[in-house]
Design an enzyme around this catalytic site. Sequence first.
Site, PDB file in Angstrom:
ATOM      1  N   HIS A 188     -15.042 -83.995   8.101  1.00 30.81           N
ATOM      2  CA  HIS A 188     -15.310 -85.400   8.077  1.00 30.81           C
ATOM      3  C   HIS A 188     -16.343 -85.648   9.449  1.00 30.81           C
ATOM      4  O   HIS A 188     -16.913 -86.443   9.580  1.00 30.81           O
ATOM      5  CB  HIS A 188     -14.226 -86.441   8.265  1.00 30.81           C
ATOM      6  CG  HIS A 188     -13.298 -86.374   6.984  1.00 30.81           C
ATOM      7  ND1 HIS A 188     -12.013 -85.974   6.774  1.00 30.81           N
ATOM      8  CD2 HIS A 188     -13.509 -86.848   5.603  1.00 30.81           C
ATOM      9  CE1 HIS A 188     -11.480 -86.146   5.591  1.00 30.81           C
ATOM     10  NE2 HIS A 188     -12.537 -86.728   4.934  1.00 30.81           N
ATOM     11  N   ARG A 237      -6.379 -82.565   1.174  1.00 34.85           N
ATOM     12  CA  ARG A 237      -5.396 -82.236   0.357  1.00 34.85           C
ATOM     13  C   ARG A 237      -4.776 -80.796   0.760  1.00 34.85           C
ATOM     14  O   ARG A 237      -3.672 -80.206   0.340  1.00 34.85           O
ATOM     15  CB  ARG A 237      -5.835 -82.042  -1.197  1.00 34.85           C
ATOM     16  CG  ARG A 237      -5.891 -83.423  -1.683  1.00 34.85           C
ATOM     17  CD  ARG A 237      -6.412 -83.353  -3.305  1.00 34.85           C
ATOM     18  NE  ARG A 237      -5.975 -84.714  -3.690  1.00 34.85           N
ATOM     19  CZ  ARG A 237      -7.221 -85.702  -4.023  1.00 34.85           C
ATOM     20  NH1 ARG A 237      -8.312 -85.319  -3.552  1.00 34.85           N
ATOM     21  NH2 ARG A 237      -7.001 -86.670  -4.633  1.00 34.85           N
ATOM     22  N   GLN A 280      -9.653 -94.943  -7.867  1.00 31.28           N
ATOM     23  CA  GLN A 280      -9.912 -93.537  -8.330  1.00 31.28           C
ATOM     24  C   GLN A 280      -9.159 -92.541  -8.466  1.00 31.28           C
ATOM     25  O   GLN A 280      -9.510 -91.289  -8.746  1.00 31.28           O
ATOM     26  CB  GLN A 280     -11.275 -93.012  -7.248  1.00 31.28           C
ATOM     27  CG  GLN A 280     -10.435 -92.565  -5.890  1.00 31.28           C
ATOM     28  CD  GLN A 280     -11.680 -92.473  -4.886  1.00 31.28           C
ATOM     29  OE1 GLN A 280     -12.311 -93.251  -4.393  1.00 31.28           O
ATOM     30  NE2 GLN A 280     -11.627 -91.231  -4.596  1.00 31.28           N
ATOM     31  N   HIS A 299     -10.558 -84.729   9.184  1.00 26.95           N
ATOM     32  CA  HIS A 299     -10.479 -83.390   9.368  1.00 26.95           C
ATOM     33  C   HIS A 299     -12.025 -82.939   9.985  1.00 26.95           C
ATOM     34  O   HIS A 299     -12.910 -83.692  10.124  1.00 26.95           O
ATOM     35  CB  HIS A 299     -10.178 -82.001   8.515  1.00 26.95           C
ATOM     36  CG  HIS A 299     -10.852 -82.386   7.013  1.00 26.95           C
ATOM     37  ND1 HIS A 299     -12.231 -82.229   6.986  1.00 26.95           N
ATOM     38  CD2 HIS A 299     -10.347 -82.863   5.935  1.00 26.95           C
ATOM     39  CE1 HIS A 299     -12.510 -82.385   5.661  1.00 26.95           C
ATOM     40  NE2 HIS A 299     -11.464 -82.763   5.110  1.00 26.95           N
ATOM     41  N   LYS A 358     -19.259 -80.795  -0.627  1.00 28.63           N
ATOM     42  CA  LYS A 358     -17.956 -80.316  -1.327  1.00 28.63           C
ATOM     43  C   LYS A 358     -17.750 -81.003  -2.590  1.00 28.63           C
ATOM     44  O   LYS A 358     -17.100 -80.652  -3.523  1.00 28.63           O
ATOM     45  CB  LYS A 358     -16.933 -80.671  -0.107  1.00 28.63           C
ATOM     46  CG  LYS A 358     -15.698 -80.423  -0.677  1.00 28.63           C
ATOM     47  CD  LYS A 358     -14.786 -79.436  -0.462  1.00 28.63           C
ATOM     48  CE  LYS A 358     -13.205 -79.373  -0.657  1.00 28.63           C
ATOM     49  NZ  LYS A 358     -12.768 -80.426  -1.421  1.00 28.63           N
ATOM     50  N   ALA A 368      -7.023 -89.146   6.924  1.00 29.52           N
ATOM     51  CA  ALA A 368      -6.324 -87.605   7.062  1.00 29.52           C
ATOM     52  C   ALA A 368      -7.623 -86.802   7.618  1.00 29.52           C
ATOM     53  O   ALA A 368      -8.097 -85.935   6.836  1.00 29.52           O
ATOM     54  CB  ALA A 368      -5.770 -87.148   5.932  1.00 29.52           C
ATOM     55  N   LEU A 396     -12.358 -77.059   3.804  1.00 30.85           N
ATOM     56  CA  LEU A 396     -11.599 -78.065   4.451  1.00 30.85           C
ATOM     57  C   LEU A 396     -11.344 -79.210   3.502  1.00 30.85           C
ATOM     58  O   LEU A 396     -12.285 -79.701   3.110  1.00 30.85           O
ATOM     59  CB  LEU A 396     -11.977 -78.579   5.868  1.00 30.85           C
ATOM     60  CG  LEU A 396     -12.193 -77.817   6.959  1.00 30.85           C
ATOM     61  CD1 LEU A 396     -12.753 -78.284   8.172  1.00 30.85           C
ATOM     62  CD2 LEU A 396     -11.029 -77.144   7.503  1.00 30.85           C
TER      63      LEU A 396
HETATM   64  P1  AMP Z   1     -12.502 -87.810   1.501  1.00 34.07           P
HETATM   65  O1  AMP Z   1     -11.907 -88.480   2.791  1.00 34.07           O
HETATM   66  O2  AMP Z   1     -11.948 -86.801   1.043  1.00 34.07           O
HETATM   67  O3  AMP Z   1     -12.942 -88.857   0.628  1.00 34.07           O
HETATM   68  O4  AMP Z   1     -14.057 -87.452   2.173  1.00 34.07           O
HETATM   69  C1  AMP Z   1     -14.952 -88.380   2.760  1.00 34.07           C
HETATM   70  C2  AMP Z   1     -16.076 -87.381   2.886  1.00 34.07           C
HETATM   71  O5  AMP Z   1     -16.051 -86.334   3.537  1.00 34.07           O
HETATM   72  C3  AMP Z   1     -16.783 -87.299   1.385  1.00 34.07           C
HETATM   73  O6  AMP Z   1     -18.100 -87.308   1.417  1.00 34.07           O
HETATM   74  C4  AMP Z   1     -16.588 -85.667   1.356  1.00 34.07           C
HETATM   75  O7  AMP Z   1     -17.510 -84.928   0.564  1.00 34.07           O
HETATM   76  C5  AMP Z   1     -16.647 -85.254   2.777  1.00 34.07           C
HETATM   77  N1  AMP Z   1     -15.904 -84.054   2.892  1.00 34.07           N
HETATM   78  C6  AMP Z   1     -14.713 -83.711   2.347  1.00 34.07           C
HETATM   79  N2  AMP Z   1     -14.320 -82.428   2.905  1.00 34.07           N
HETATM   80  C7  AMP Z   1     -15.623 -81.919   3.566  1.00 34.07           C
HETATM   81  C8  AMP Z   1     -15.693 -80.710   3.937  1.00 34.07           C
HETATM   82  N3  AMP Z   1     -14.859 -79.670   4.012  1.00 34.07           N
HETATM   83  N4  AMP Z   1     -17.131 -80.515   4.680  1.00 34.07           N
HETATM   84  C9  AMP Z   1     -17.777 -81.427   4.666  1.00 34.07           C
HETATM   85  N5  AMP Z   1     -17.701 -82.568   4.163  1.00 34.07           N
HETATM   86  C10 AMP Z   1     -16.343 -83.031   3.567  1.00 34.07           C
END
Ligand code: AMP
Length: 273
Positions: free
Chosen positions: A34, A184, A58, A31, A146, A29, A181
């Site tokens: 990422h 969720r 997790q 954004h 974040k 997902a 961002l």
């Molecule tokens: P996730 O897909 O939520 O597991 O996130 C993957 C990576 O993207 C993790 O290292 C998060 O900390 C990072 N991430 C998620 N949201 C943001 C954001 N708004 N700004 C920067 N990095 C992010």
Amino acid sequence: MIIARSVSELRAVLDTTKGSVGFVPTMGALHIGHRTLIEAARKNNEYVVVSIFINPTQFLPGEDLSKYPRREEADFKICELSGVDILFYPDTDMMYGKDEVSILAPDVRGYILEGASRPGHFDGVLTVVMKLFNIVRPTRAYFGKKDAQQLALITQMAENFFMNVEIIPMDTVRESDGLALSSRNVYLNTVERQEALKLSAALKKATKMVMQGNLVSEEIKRAMEEILTPLDVEYVAVVNRRFESLAQVVIGDTIVLVAARVGTTRLIDNMWM
Ligand code: AMP
């Protein structure tokens, strides 16, 4: 872009490469947050590997695993357009067997704040990151600030296990109105989307107080809680980079964190000072 669905496929491709590997683990997902991680990996490494894996270990029982957003086609396109060389896209059976060895988060840092709200969450995070690092063997791995506690624990794991990887922290990307961002955010309806701004507003208030010279954690937390009302606040905290609680902000070594529920959606945000 090569899409590898198995460890052997990924290894076969990586074995033909020479040079640094930048790695961005995600749960999909995707954004712009990422994308900034991927762009940093692209800029500083010869090869970029992104993984998309919604890691079941997790999620606690009753959490949003089954309804976590899945956007396969859009994610593949984003990776391709961002210059990803290899997308690792395993299924759960590829990543986990039965009765496995796993990594345990540290007793204190792994069980405060996010770890108190979601006990065992970081065991799952560290276990999957350990697996992914061993599969990809990255030179550098990129993580968002974040998820500050996650970043701290992964950095600690890399140190504690003498892992040969550089952990690169990346700034939080926000919407123009301040909302951090997050995958969720798609759960939020229009009214909740507006309410969610209270998290970044509270952090802005904390920053303002610090800039005006008020460094007292209790006062900062109280002011933040006022702004967060009437949200269901899980925690507001002032810690240092090692996640030790601070009575006073130490500029250059402080993270102010907040976790709150907006409707049924649990959101986290933080500010590094
Ligand atoms: P996730 O897909 O939520 O597991 O996130 C993957 C990576 O993207 C993790 O290292 C998060 O900390 C990072 N991430 C998620 N949201 C943001 C954001 N708004 N700004 C920067 N990095 C992010």
